[in-house]
Design a protein around this motif. Structure first.
Motif, PDB file in Angstrom:
ATOM      1  N   ASP A 101       0.795  -1.173  -0.169  1.00  0.00           N
ATOM      2  CA  ASP A 101       0.036   0.054   0.136  1.00  0.00           C
ATOM      3  C   ASP A 101       0.937   1.139  -0.074  1.00  0.00           C
ATOM      4  N   ARG A 104       2.578   1.884  -3.290  1.00  0.00           N
ATOM      5  CA  ARG A 104       1.578   2.167  -4.313  1.00  0.00           C
ATOM      6  C   ARG A 104       1.357   3.724  -4.266  1.00  0.00           C
ATOM      7  N   ARG A 105       1.158   4.035  -3.030  1.00  0.00           N
ATOM      8  CA  ARG A 105       0.865   5.630  -2.891  1.00  0.00           C
ATOM      9  C   ARG A 105       1.976   6.530  -3.173  1.00  0.00           C
ATOM     10  N   PHE A 108       3.044   5.636  -7.499  1.00  0.00           N
ATOM     11  CA  PHE A 108       1.963   5.415  -8.496  1.00  0.00           C
ATOM     12  C   PHE A 108       0.768   6.439  -8.223  1.00  0.00           C
ATOM     13  N   ASP A 113      -8.360   0.027 -11.446  1.00  0.00           N
ATOM     14  CA  ASP A 113      -7.540  -1.065 -11.920  1.00  0.00           C
ATOM     15  C   ASP A 113      -7.877  -1.595 -13.408  1.00  0.00           C
ATOM     16  N   VAL A 218       6.161  -4.900  -6.378  1.00  0.00           N
ATOM     17  CA  VAL A 218       5.597  -3.449  -6.318  1.00  0.00           C
ATOM     18  C   VAL A 218       5.023  -3.043  -7.736  1.00  0.00           C
ATOM     19  N   GLU A 221       1.501  -3.396  -8.777  1.00  0.00           N
ATOM     20  CA  GLU A 221       0.682  -2.593  -8.019  1.00  0.00           C
ATOM     21  C   GLU A 221       0.018  -1.668  -9.021  1.00  0.00           C
ATOM     22  N   ARG A 222       0.843  -1.352 -10.066  1.00  0.00           N
ATOM     23  CA  ARG A 222       0.441  -0.261 -11.241  1.00  0.00           C
ATOM     24  C   ARG A 222      -0.613  -0.838 -11.999  1.00  0.00           C
ATOM     25  N   LYS A 225      -4.235  -2.870  -7.691  1.00  0.00           N
ATOM     26  CA  LYS A 225      -4.137  -2.769  -6.295  1.00  0.00           C
ATOM     27  C   LYS A 225      -4.117  -4.036  -5.849  1.00  0.00           C
ATOM     28  N   ARG A 226      -2.928  -4.205  -4.850  1.00  0.00           N
ATOM     29  CA  ARG A 226      -2.682  -5.523  -4.375  1.00  0.00           C
ATOM     30  C   ARG A 226      -2.834  -6.701  -5.122  1.00  0.00           C
ATOM     31  N   LYS A 267      -9.906  -2.183  -2.992  1.00  0.00           N
ATOM     32  CA  LYS A 267      -8.532  -2.717  -3.329  1.00  0.00           C
ATOM     33  C   LYS A 267      -8.594  -4.149  -3.865  1.00  0.00           C
TER      34      LYS A 267
END
Ligand code: SF4
Ligand code: SF4
Ligand code: SF4
Length: 397
Positions: A101, A104-105, A108, A113, A218, A221-222, A225-226, A267
């Protein structure tokens, strides 16, 4: 939680969840830092606490008939709580989930999604089956995919040594520049040395390989999400199998046809489109994102819902294939290991069991690498076959 527009009580729940998530992440990092030899026989803190509560590691040790299972019974508590609360571990506790999380924040910008993870959702169950089927034959590869092991060894092999190296180099540069830089740099360096920095600079093998695997997680994640949690995490899959029957359930169980905002917020994409957008407790992490985002105040969580649950169809053929792959992997991986000439420099840590026993018990977390004061323990790549990946070896210096 009451069903009303985003109330003070709901806001408190949301903040409590965020606070809990941050608390457990910091606890994980703090226990990581405490795993260092400090001159006494026993470490002062239970640095393996998270692993003791990990049901995936517990299941693997149970199936490999390992005596260590008796020290891991706390994990059953988390399984029991999951039957009541659902996958609260993933939304409130898991340090890897929090890490993903956070990245991602940080990296990105928010975007919808792409829906790729939805197609891979069942893969995590197949991976779980594959991993656990080999366990009764003493093939314990769970640690390679367990999220806690994965995060711990990434910290140990990549981030912590990189942090130590960066601070040492920066402090040395400022020291050479002399005053007035040293007025600030020296006290800061001494404070870091006393708290966060390792006893001596650490260097481990496989940093790029380990970093690449983590970077892929990671980067996913783009896409969605998750992604890792939705598609691959075997611990998440184990929790999901129980969370499917959890008593605590979200209401409304089906997305409102006039809105469907929750779908964009969630997410975990916890609404099954094939099941007229029915909420899936197996996927929901209880992150409360939908509670926070619903402008109509229709979302609540209740223990009294009797609405039908979304089915979990793993497909008989795919399940059989996963079982077969798990069984076939045992001789394949074993024969591959046996075919290799014994590596004469493959020295296991002091006090290690016989090789086969050692391989079936090691969870590839890298905690022994971190605690070794001489930096002599290093992760293994192929020297012990595929089965030995990320197990420790002693490299005398
Ligand atoms: S799915 Fe796995 S990595 Fe994700 S939050 Fe849950 S346990 Fe952690
Ligand atoms: S955001 Fe609220 S109104 Fe919209 S679908 Fe979800 S529960 Fe219904
Ligand atoms: S359904 Fe709601 S609580 Fe569950 S994961 Fe999605 S946003 Fe979070």
């Amino acid at each position: 939680m009451d069903e009303q527009p985003f109330s003070k009580t709901n806001r408190h729940w949301v903040w409590l969840r965020r606070g809990t998530q941050i608390f457990f992440f910091l606890l994980f990092v703090w226990l990581f830092l405490q795993a260092e030899y400090g001159g006494q026989e026993l470490l002062a803190w239970p640095v393996d606490l998270f692993f003791r509560f990990d049901p995936l590691i517990w299941a693997a040790h149970l199936l490999t008939f390992s005596p260590l299972v008796w020290g891991l019974w706390w994990a059953v508590l988390f399984l029991g709580l999951t039957l009541v609360l659902g996958k609260f571990f993933c939304g409130w506790v898991c340090p890897l989930g929090t890490t993903l999380d956070g990245f991602r924040r940080l990296l990105f910008s928010p975007r919808p999604d792409k829906g790729v993870a939805a197609h891979w959702r069942r893969a995590k169950y197949y991976l779980l089956i594959f991993l656990l089927v080999g366990a009764p034959f003493s093939l314990n590869l769970v640690g390679l995919f367990d999220p806690l092991s994965l995060l711990y060894r990434t910290l140990a092999i990549v981030f912590y040594p990189a942090f130590g190296y960066g601070v040492e180099k920066a402090a040395l540069t400022l020291y050479r520049l002399g005053e007035p830089f040293t007025y600030v740099s020296e006290p800061v360096y001494q404070a870091l040395k006393a708290t966060l920095l390792p006893f001596k600079p650490l260097v481990y093998l496989l940093p790029f390989f380990t970093l690449t695997l983590f970077a892929l997680m990671v980067a996913a994640e783009r896409v969605d999400k998750r992604f890792w949690c939705r598609a691959l995490c075997p611990l998440g899959a184990l929790y999901a199998l129980l969370a499917r029957f959890s008593l605590l359930r979200r209401r409304p169980v089906v997305l409102c046809p006039d809105c469907r905002d929750c779908q964009a917020t969630c997410k975990m994409a916890a609404y099954a489109p094939e099941e007229p957008f029915r909420h899936q407790t197996a996927e929901c992490q209880l992150c409360l994102g939908c509670l926070e985002s619903c402008q109509e105040g229709r979302v609540s969580f209740t223990f009294t819902s009797k609405a039908p649950r979304a089915p979990l169809d793993l497909g008989r053929r795919q399940v059989v294939t996963s079982l077969a792959a798990g069984i076939v992997a045992v001789p394949l991986i074993r024969l591959g290991s046996l075919a290799k000439r014994p590596e004469e420099y493959l020295i296991r840590p002091p006090g290690a069991q016989k090789e086969a026993e050692f391989l079936s018990r090691c969870i590839r977390c890298g905690q022994c690498l971190k605690v070794c004061i001489t930096n002599g323990l290093q992760p293994v790549l192929w020297e012990a076959g595929l089965e030995g990946l990320y197990t420790p070896r002693l490299v005398p210096r």
